[in-house]
Every structure is written in C-alpha cells, then in structure tokens.
Enzyme design. Structure first.
Site, PDB file in Angstrom:
ATOM      1  N   SER A  93       8.600   8.604  -2.815  1.00  0.00           N
ATOM      2  CA  SER A  93       7.731   7.939  -2.159  1.00  0.00           C
ATOM      3  C   SER A  93       7.809   6.537  -2.116  1.00  0.00           C
ATOM      4  O   SER A  93       8.197   5.950  -3.148  1.00  0.00           O
ATOM      5  CB  SER A  93       6.075   8.144  -2.942  1.00  0.00           C
ATOM      6  OG  SER A  93       5.210   7.122  -2.436  1.00  0.00           O
ATOM      7  N   GLY A  94       7.932   6.049  -1.086  1.00  0.00           N
ATOM      8  CA  GLY A  94       8.537   4.349  -0.981  1.00  0.00           C
ATOM      9  C   GLY A  94       7.495   3.412  -1.844  1.00  0.00           C
ATOM     10  O   GLY A  94       8.212   2.534  -2.584  1.00  0.00           O
ATOM     11  N   THR A 110       3.319  12.778  -0.768  1.00  0.00           N
ATOM     12  CA  THR A 110       2.382  13.930  -0.762  1.00  0.00           C
ATOM     13  C   THR A 110       2.687  14.911   0.494  1.00  0.00           C
ATOM     14  O   THR A 110       3.013  16.139   0.251  1.00  0.00           O
ATOM     15  CB  THR A 110       1.004  13.412  -0.295  1.00  0.00           C
ATOM     16  OG1 THR A 110       0.459  12.666  -1.626  1.00  0.00           O
ATOM     17  CG2 THR A 110       0.145  14.524  -0.171  1.00  0.00           C
ATOM     18  N   ASN A 115       3.660  11.138 -13.854  1.00  0.00           N
ATOM     19  CA  ASN A 115       2.832   9.899 -13.531  1.00  0.00           C
ATOM     20  C   ASN A 115       2.012   9.364 -14.692  1.00  0.00           C
ATOM     21  O   ASN A 115       1.913   8.238 -14.597  1.00  0.00           O
ATOM     22  CB  ASN A 115       2.238  10.245 -12.305  1.00  0.00           C
ATOM     23  CG  ASN A 115       1.093  11.480 -12.002  1.00  0.00           C
ATOM     24  OD1 ASN A 115       1.810  12.554 -12.241  1.00  0.00           O
ATOM     25  ND2 ASN A 115      -0.116  11.095 -11.984  1.00  0.00           N
ATOM     26  N   GLN A 139       7.915   9.789  -9.192  1.00  0.00           N
ATOM     27  CA  GLN A 139       7.977   8.610 -10.264  1.00  0.00           C
ATOM     28  C   GLN A 139       9.297   8.494 -10.713  1.00  0.00           C
ATOM     29  O   GLN A 139       9.473   7.535 -11.536  1.00  0.00           O
ATOM     30  CB  GLN A 139       6.908   9.076 -11.332  1.00  0.00           C
ATOM     31  CG  GLN A 139       5.692   9.267 -10.953  1.00  0.00           C
ATOM     32  CD  GLN A 139       4.733   7.619 -10.704  1.00  0.00           C
ATOM     33  OE1 GLN A 139       5.447   6.611 -10.918  1.00  0.00           O
ATOM     34  NE2 GLN A 139       3.959   7.544 -10.129  1.00  0.00           N
ATOM     35  N   CYS A 186      -5.317   8.543  -8.393  1.00  0.00           N
ATOM     36  CA  CYS A 186      -5.819   9.523  -7.612  1.00  0.00           C
ATOM     37  C   CYS A 186      -7.294  10.191  -8.135  1.00  0.00           C
ATOM     38  O   CYS A 186      -8.133  10.496  -7.442  1.00  0.00           O
ATOM     39  CB  CYS A 186      -4.994  10.587  -6.800  1.00  0.00           C
ATOM     40  SG  CYS A 186      -3.543   9.840  -6.298  1.00  0.00           S
TER      41      CYS A 186
HETATM   42  C1  LIG Z   1       4.102  12.464  -9.207  1.00  0.00           C
HETATM   43  C2  LIG Z   1       3.593  11.909  -7.839  1.00  0.00           C
HETATM   44  N1  LIG Z   1       3.814  12.712  -6.932  1.00  0.00           N
HETATM   45  C3  LIG Z   1       3.232  12.435  -5.663  1.00  0.00           C
HETATM   46  C4  LIG Z   1       2.446  11.305  -5.439  1.00  0.00           C
HETATM   47  C5  LIG Z   1       1.935  10.981  -4.074  1.00  0.00           C
HETATM   48  O1  LIG Z   1       2.759   9.903  -3.550  1.00  0.00           O
HETATM   49  P1  LIG Z   1       2.042   9.284  -2.088  1.00  0.00           P
HETATM   50  O2  LIG Z   1       1.215   8.231  -2.716  1.00  0.00           O
HETATM   51  O3  LIG Z   1       3.322   8.599  -1.599  1.00  0.00           O
HETATM   52  O4  LIG Z   1       1.515  10.350  -1.355  1.00  0.00           O
HETATM   53  C6  LIG Z   1       2.427  10.365  -6.609  1.00  0.00           C
HETATM   54  C7  LIG Z   1       1.643   9.258  -6.357  1.00  0.00           C
HETATM   55  O5  LIG Z   1       0.944   8.727  -7.110  1.00  0.00           O
HETATM   56  C8  LIG Z   1       2.900  10.632  -7.862  1.00  0.00           C
HETATM   57  O6  LIG Z   1       2.578   9.815  -8.738  1.00  0.00           O
END
Ligand SMILES: Cc1ncc(COP(=O)(O)O)c(C=O)c1O
Length: 388
Positions: free
Chosen positions: A203-204, A76, A154, A182, A329
C-alpha cells in the site's frame, strides 16, 4: 484545522506523511503530462515510459521483476484480488487458511467468504503474537486454495517468518499470499527468482506516498484470475486506466524507501527504542505487547494497566499527539483489538493498549515532547479510575 506543524505524529502505521520529493515527482503527471499511456501518439508514450520506470522502481524495492508488479488502488484491493484469484482457479480447492491477527482487509474478506460457504481455518497466535508452524502445516489440506498470512502486524509490529511459511505452503501444494502492507519499506524484502511467495500486497500510503495506490505482486509462474476485467491494462491483470500520477509517486517512494532502508533500521529504530525504553522506565506497570525481537523497527504497542486507551487518545490529542488505540480502521468502535485478544489478553489489557509508530520524518524532539505529555496523562487517568 490542525496543522502539521502543530502535531507530533506517532501514527505512521495508520498512514504516513507524503515525502515532498514524491509530490514533486508526481505533480507533472497531474498537470502537463495527462496523456493516456495506452495512446499511440508520443504524448501518451511518454506517460507509458513513466509507468515503466515506476514499475521498475517498485520491483527494485521488492527484489522482483517489473512484470510481476500489478498496480491497484490500495492494499485492500490487492488483498482481495489475491484471495479471489486463488478461489477462482480450481472449484475443488475452496478452503482458505489465514490467521486470527490479520488486518480487516483479509479478516473481514475471509469472514464474508465463510458466510458464502467457503471453509476458513483461522490459525491462532501465542502470547507473543507468533504462529505455531507445525499447526500451520497441519491446517493445509488437499482442497486448500490459498494461505494468507501477513508479513508484519499493523498493531504490534510482530513479524512472521514469511519465507519459512511460504516454503511450508509450497511443499503442501497451496498458493501463498502475504499482506506485506506494513513490512514494505521498513524491512528488506527480496522476492528473487526462486521466491515461494505467490502474491504480496503493498500500500502506497504506508510508505510516504499518497493514498489510493497499491500493488499486488503476482509471481511470474502463478496463474492469475483478475477481479477487474476491461481494457486489458496491467497485462490484463487489473483493467482500468492507470492512476499515473500516483503510480509515479509510488515509484519514487519505493526508490527512496530502498535507499532509506538502513536509516529505517538505525535512526527510526533508535527513536522507537528510546521512546519505548523511557516509557517503560517512567510509567509503572507499562508493558510492551508482542514479540520483543521479531518486530518492525518502527512500531511499539504498549499496555498501561488501569487506563482506557480511548481516554488517553483524547487527552494526547489535546496536546497535539497522534497515536492509535489499535488499528485505525477499528478505532472509534468500542471493541478491544482483535489482535491483542488473539494473543490471549484480557479485555482490560487490550483496552489499555496504545500503538506508537515512527517514521523517518520523526525527530528526537518528537520523542521528548511525547515523553513530557504521556506519563502525566497516564497518571491522571489512573488516579481518576482509582478515585472513581
Ligand atoms: C496490514 C494492513 N493491510 C492492509 C491495509 C489496507 O491498506 P489500504 O489502506 O491501502 O487499503 C492496512 C492499512 O492499514 C494494513 O495495515
């Protein structure tokens, strides 16, 4: 507490189990090697070396140069930073182009920017979840600051032709960001010297690393305006003392992901295909959502007309099966998935959809167990709906 041994985890797009080899690699940086990498003494310098190694390993996975890797706190943050930087570059370029199927990390940010006066063009998708590239080209204007389009969705796993999109955006003179959260670790990514991608988010916790660590790839020729200003860490692109243990973890996770890419495309894909094929065979009217070919190897989104996915989730949960009714989310809200709605699905079909996402930690036994439980659950709920 539900213990890992008791569950069948089919929600790897929400988050992934941390690889034990990753934990082993990071632990010393939580215990013995707590030095600050910016310190001049050797105790700090050895931590700085671990930071360099991690950067090289992540760069290895993405096919870019280590200096193009900026460690952040999550996907994010990376998404937010890319958009913010592009908008800060030129007051005459304040228009944003994105899609109707982005993760909330881009979607909600773009909506917030729109409320603050930025014009946003939302590109629609077709029933397969794909974009019209001619429409994309038309949407980019002389005042477009940035185009932000995810690499892999996602919810459905649908892949966009990112290299082709990046070339179109470059030709039209705007900056291009891709949320590859993803995609990284699941499909090969090669950000070579001639890459037309300006920014890419990682994202780790989606690649068997702990939560709270991410990366923003910033192309070496792209000017960058940091969102975090302070001590000059990350070559001035992201201030704040580095989260060394998690950075080391992401380095190790990236090294493993690069080595496991073939496995991802064969064994993990095999589990997904076996599961999906047998679901379609055994559950009447089940239908896969999204492009059947241009898709991540680990994801299947399936609709089961006549049921409410929230009810299925509850019944599956009782049997220890974890999957998702959309993006994690937004689960818990009653809104049907914006991704499935954008693909033209009715509220009913969107609400009747479930996402199953696999990883290298799943086994054929997980597929068998899920296939024992899912068909009777769907049948039971359909019978209840009919009689209700
Ligand atoms: C496509 C996508 N972008 C961004 C994120 C956000 O990543 P983070 O949880 O590391 O903030 C996610 C998490 O579900 C995601 O699937």
């Amino acid at each position: 507490m539900t213990r890992p041994g008791d569950i069948i985890y089919l929600d790897n797009n929400a988050t992934t189990p941390v690889d034990p080899a990753v934990v082993e690699e990071m632990l010393p940086y939580l215990t013995d090697f707590y030095g600050n990498p910016s310190s001049v003494y050797r105790f700090g310098a050895q931590v700085a070396r671990a930071l360099d190694t991690a950067r090289e390993r992540v760069a290895g996975l993405l096919g870019c140069e280590p200096r193009e890797i900026v460690f952040t706190s999550c996907g994010t943050e990376s998404d937010n930073a890319a958009l913010a930087s592009a908008l800060a570059m030129d007051p005459d370029r304040q228009h944003i182009v994105t899609t109707t199927v982005e993760h909330s990390a881009v979607k909600n940010h773009a909506e917030a920017l729109a409320k603050r006066g930025h014009e946003v063009t939302w590109l629609p998708v077709d029933a397969h979840g794909q974009l019209d590239l001619a429409q994309l080209e038309k949407a980019i204007r002389p005042d477009t600051a940035i185009v932000s389009i995810m690499w892999a969705n996602n919810e459905t796993g649908v892949l966009f032709p990112i290299e082709e999109i990046a070339a179109i955006v470059r030709k039209k003179g705007a900056l291009f960001h891709t949320d590859a959260v993803q995609a990284v670790g699941k499909i090969p990514i090669a950000l070579g010297a001639d890459s037309q991608i300006n920014f890419l988010s990682v994202s780790g916790h989606k690649l068997h690393c702990p939560k709270g660590i991410g990366v923003l790839y910033v192309n070496r020729r792209t000017r960058f305006q940091p969102s975090f200003i302070g001590g000059g860490q990350e070559s001035g692109k992201r201030a704040g003392t580095e989260n060394i243990a998690s950075i080391v973890a992401l380095g190790k996770a990236s090294e493993i992901a690069a080595a496991q890419m073939e496995h991802e495309n064969t064994a993990v894909r095999g589990l997904r295909d076996d599961f999906e094929g047998r679901v379609l065979e055994t559950i009447p009217r089940a239908q896969v959502n999204g492009d059947p070919l241009e898709r991540l190897p680990n994801t299947t989104s399936i609709s089961f007309p006549g049921i409410d996915s929230e009810a299925v989730l509850l019944l599956l949960d009782r049997e220890g099966i974890c999957c998702s009714a959309g993006s994690a989310c937004t689960t818990g809200s009653l809104h049907p998935s914006h991704v499935l709605k954008a693909m033209g699905f009715s509220n009913d079909r969107a609400r009747a959809s479930l996402r199953f996402s696999f990883s290298r930690f799943n086994t054929p036994g997980d597929v068998e167990r899920a296939l024992e439980v899912l068909p009777p659950v769907i049948e039971k709920l359909r019978a209840m709906t009919m009689s209700g």
